[in-house]
Design an enzyme around this catalytic site. Sequence first.
Site, short mmCIF file in Angstrom:
data_model
loop_
_atom_site.label_atom_id
_atom_site.label_comp_id
_atom_site.label_asym_id
_atom_site.label_seq_id
_atom_site.Cartn_x
_atom_site.Cartn_y
_atom_site.Cartn_z
N LYS A 193 1.02 6.13 -6.53
CA LYS A 193 -0.32 6.73 -6.40
C LYS A 193 -0.82 6.51 -4.98
O LYS A 193 -1.11 5.38 -4.58
CB LYS A 193 -1.33 6.10 -7.36
N GLY A 246 -4.09 -2.76 -0.56
CA GLY A 246 -5.48 -2.29 -0.55
C GLY A 246 -6.42 -3.46 -0.36
O GLY A 246 -6.03 -4.50 0.19
N SER A 247 -7.63 -3.30 -0.83
CA SER A 247 -8.65 -4.32 -0.58
C SER A 247 -8.42 -5.56 -1.46
O SER A 247 -7.82 -5.47 -2.54
CB SER A 247 -10.03 -3.73 -0.88
N THR A 248 -8.93 -6.67 -1.00
CA THR A 248 -8.82 -7.91 -1.77
C THR A 248 -9.56 -7.78 -3.10
O THR A 248 -9.09 -8.27 -4.13
CB THR A 248 -9.33 -9.09 -0.93
N GLY A 251 -7.36 -5.88 -5.34
CA GLY A 251 -6.19 -6.74 -5.59
C GLY A 251 -6.49 -7.77 -6.67
O GLY A 251 -5.67 -8.02 -7.57
N GLU A 268 -0.61 -6.72 -0.92
CA GLU A 268 -0.90 -6.80 0.52
C GLU A 268 -2.37 -6.45 0.68
O GLU A 268 -2.75 -5.30 0.46
CB GLU A 268 -0.04 -5.78 1.29
N CYS A 302 -5.34 -3.53 8.31
CA CYS A 302 -5.31 -4.88 7.73
C CYS A 302 -5.03 -5.91 8.82
O CYS A 302 -5.51 -7.03 8.76
CB CYS A 302 -4.25 -4.94 6.64
P1 NAD Z 1 -8.84 0.07 -1.99
O1 NAD Z 1 -8.53 -1.28 -2.58
O2 NAD Z 1 -10.19 0.61 -2.16
O3 NAD Z 1 -7.85 1.16 -2.63
C1 NAD Z 1 -6.45 1.04 -2.55
C2 NAD Z 1 -5.81 1.84 -3.66
O4 NAD Z 1 -6.14 1.26 -4.92
C3 NAD Z 1 -6.26 3.29 -3.73
O5 NAD Z 1 -5.15 4.09 -4.03
C4 NAD Z 1 -7.25 3.28 -4.88
O6 NAD Z 1 -7.39 4.52 -5.52
C5 NAD Z 1 -6.62 2.27 -5.80
N1 NAD Z 1 -7.51 1.62 -6.75
C6 NAD Z 1 -8.86 1.47 -6.66
N2 NAD Z 1 -9.31 0.79 -7.73
C7 NAD Z 1 -8.23 0.51 -8.51
C8 NAD Z 1 -8.04 -0.18 -9.74
N3 NAD Z 1 -9.07 -0.73 -10.40
N4 NAD Z 1 -6.81 -0.29 -10.24
C9 NAD Z 1 -5.75 0.22 -9.59
N5 NAD Z 1 -5.86 0.90 -8.42
C10 NAD Z 1 -7.09 1.03 -7.88
O7 NAD Z 1 -8.40 -0.04 -0.48
P2 NAD Z 1 -8.55 1.06 0.67
O8 NAD Z 1 -9.99 1.18 1.01
O9 NAD Z 1 -7.77 2.28 0.30
O10 NAD Z 1 -7.76 0.37 1.89
C11 NAD Z 1 -8.33 -0.54 2.75
C12 NAD Z 1 -7.95 -1.97 2.36
O11 NAD Z 1 -6.54 -2.11 2.31
C13 NAD Z 1 -8.42 -2.98 3.39
O12 NAD Z 1 -8.95 -4.12 2.74
C14 NAD Z 1 -7.13 -3.35 4.12
O13 NAD Z 1 -7.13 -4.62 4.72
C15 NAD Z 1 -6.13 -3.26 3.02
N6 NAD Z 1 -4.80 -3.08 3.60
C16 NAD Z 1 -3.91 -4.13 3.58
C17 NAD Z 1 -2.66 -4.00 4.16
C18 NAD Z 1 -1.67 -5.13 4.16
O14 NAD Z 1 -0.50 -4.87 4.37
N7 NAD Z 1 -2.09 -6.37 3.93
C19 NAD Z 1 -2.30 -2.78 4.75
C20 NAD Z 1 -3.22 -1.73 4.75
C21 NAD Z 1 -4.46 -1.88 4.16
#
Ligand code: NAD
Length: 506
Positions: A193, A246-248, A251, A268, A302
Amino acid sequence: MTAHDYTLIAASQSPDDALNEVRHLVDGVWIDSADGATFERQSPAHGTLVSRIAKGGAAETEAAIAAARKAFDAGLWSDLSGKDRATILLKVADMIDENRGRIARLEVLESGKPISQAEGEIEGAADLWRYAASLARTLHGDSHNTLGKDMLGVVLKEPIGVVSIICPWNFPFLIVSQKLPYALAAGCTAVVKPSELTPSTTAILGELLIEAGIPAGVVNIVQGFGDPVGSIMTTHEDVDMVSFTGSTAVGKAIEKATADTLKKVSSELGGKNPQVLFPDADLDSAIDAIVFGIYFNAGECCNSGSRIIVHEDIAEEVTRRVVELSREVPFGDPLNPDTKVGAIIHQSHFDKISSYVEDAVAAGAKVEIGGAPLSVDGMDGAFFAPTVVSNLTPDMPIAREEVFGPVLSVLTFKTMDQALDLANGASYGLSAGVWSENIHTCLEFSRRVQAGTVWTNTWMDGYPEMPFGGVKESGQGRELGRYGLEEFLEVKTVQMRIGRTRANWI
Ligand code: NAD
């Protein structure tokens, strides 16, 4: 602050690309949502409509998981030799290269990042597929030939099964390529996704996989939002593992959601990554790396070097020089090859960045440059000015939370212990950097800092061979390198008695 205080690149063209229609890939077939629902994505830089996307619901998500399960259980992929799997991964890599321009342009139009950077990311992604192909061929377990004359122990590495891969919007094609080829090299099947904000380039990857000959059902793509698509992908009993970036906050929600079915989770997450400058640092290199670290991808990264922790003897000079260099960074039209920083992903994220700066100012911080919207000629999108904020205390949200914008926090220290207290004081632990010409300083810092990656006298270099991931609230597990493959493998112990040598128990 007026426009001439910055380097701005005005609109060079108004994109009039054909509307990109995006559907789900389930069991080798492109499908619309069962209920016909769609959503749209505009270019965050230009405001123009880019894509219309099938909006996934329970029907598509469950069908995708069922297809991945069926393909895995039938051994359609895991029974192939490493050589055969590698052949397909290499074909995909070549096709990514052939389609680089098309993928990069869509990446720009959906994410707002600059075209030259997007092209570099797609080139890097192809390299990840090639590296994963090498892992597919060299994947092996262990043997134990020292357990005694009558025993041989073998450790088999087996694919974990069906993997849900959930990706963010900031590096859409690169991050899916940090996960999917490694999962495929291991022999897993997947449901992917992409972020709802950047759906299209993952769909192109699906096209390339089909053309490369991947069996139907091995890779499925469901478009849509966390609810319901992500949520079903993390709770469904037929999924064995979740690989999430994605976001903490999300996560943590995923960790809870997976508990009932005890899936493996690799995550991550966010970062608040410090670059620490000692007085003997090579400042010419360090200042450039600070500016790169904070403005790359508009700080929506990130690995953003969003805090500098500077020895107080050099803090004034460093701040002044960072501000001067910030004025030279070209912000503006992401379709212009000279642009280094494009638009912020969407308005509500722009507002969040602004509020971090406003709250810091209200608490006594000093804005050295920026802190406001940038007006770029001919562009409708949300551009945030290069921003440096000083006079901070470590407890301020801007100094410890992930702003995810082009906003640099400046903190100061006197001793190594103080620098480490500041660096380790955040709840994150993704990456950290140290600048000093003294190898002992660099080594001591590298050993004591809490981070998954440490850069000494450099920033944000990365290689497919080098593992990447975080400690503390920056995540669990590793991507890239051999460790990135290991995440997708189960370990099975086989103990083989040689001859009828076991004495009966009774
Ligand atoms: P996000 O957590 O809002 O979304 C990430 C993904 O999760 C999206 O596809 C979203 O639709 C999905 N999602 C949202 N709610 C969900 C749920 N309840 N269950 C399952 N999936 C769900 O993050 P974002 O705004 O897309 O990205 C930015 C964040 O990602 C920042 O915090 C950044 O630091 C982090 N990031 C980390 C790394 C790394 O390698 N550590 C790399 C890139 C981005």
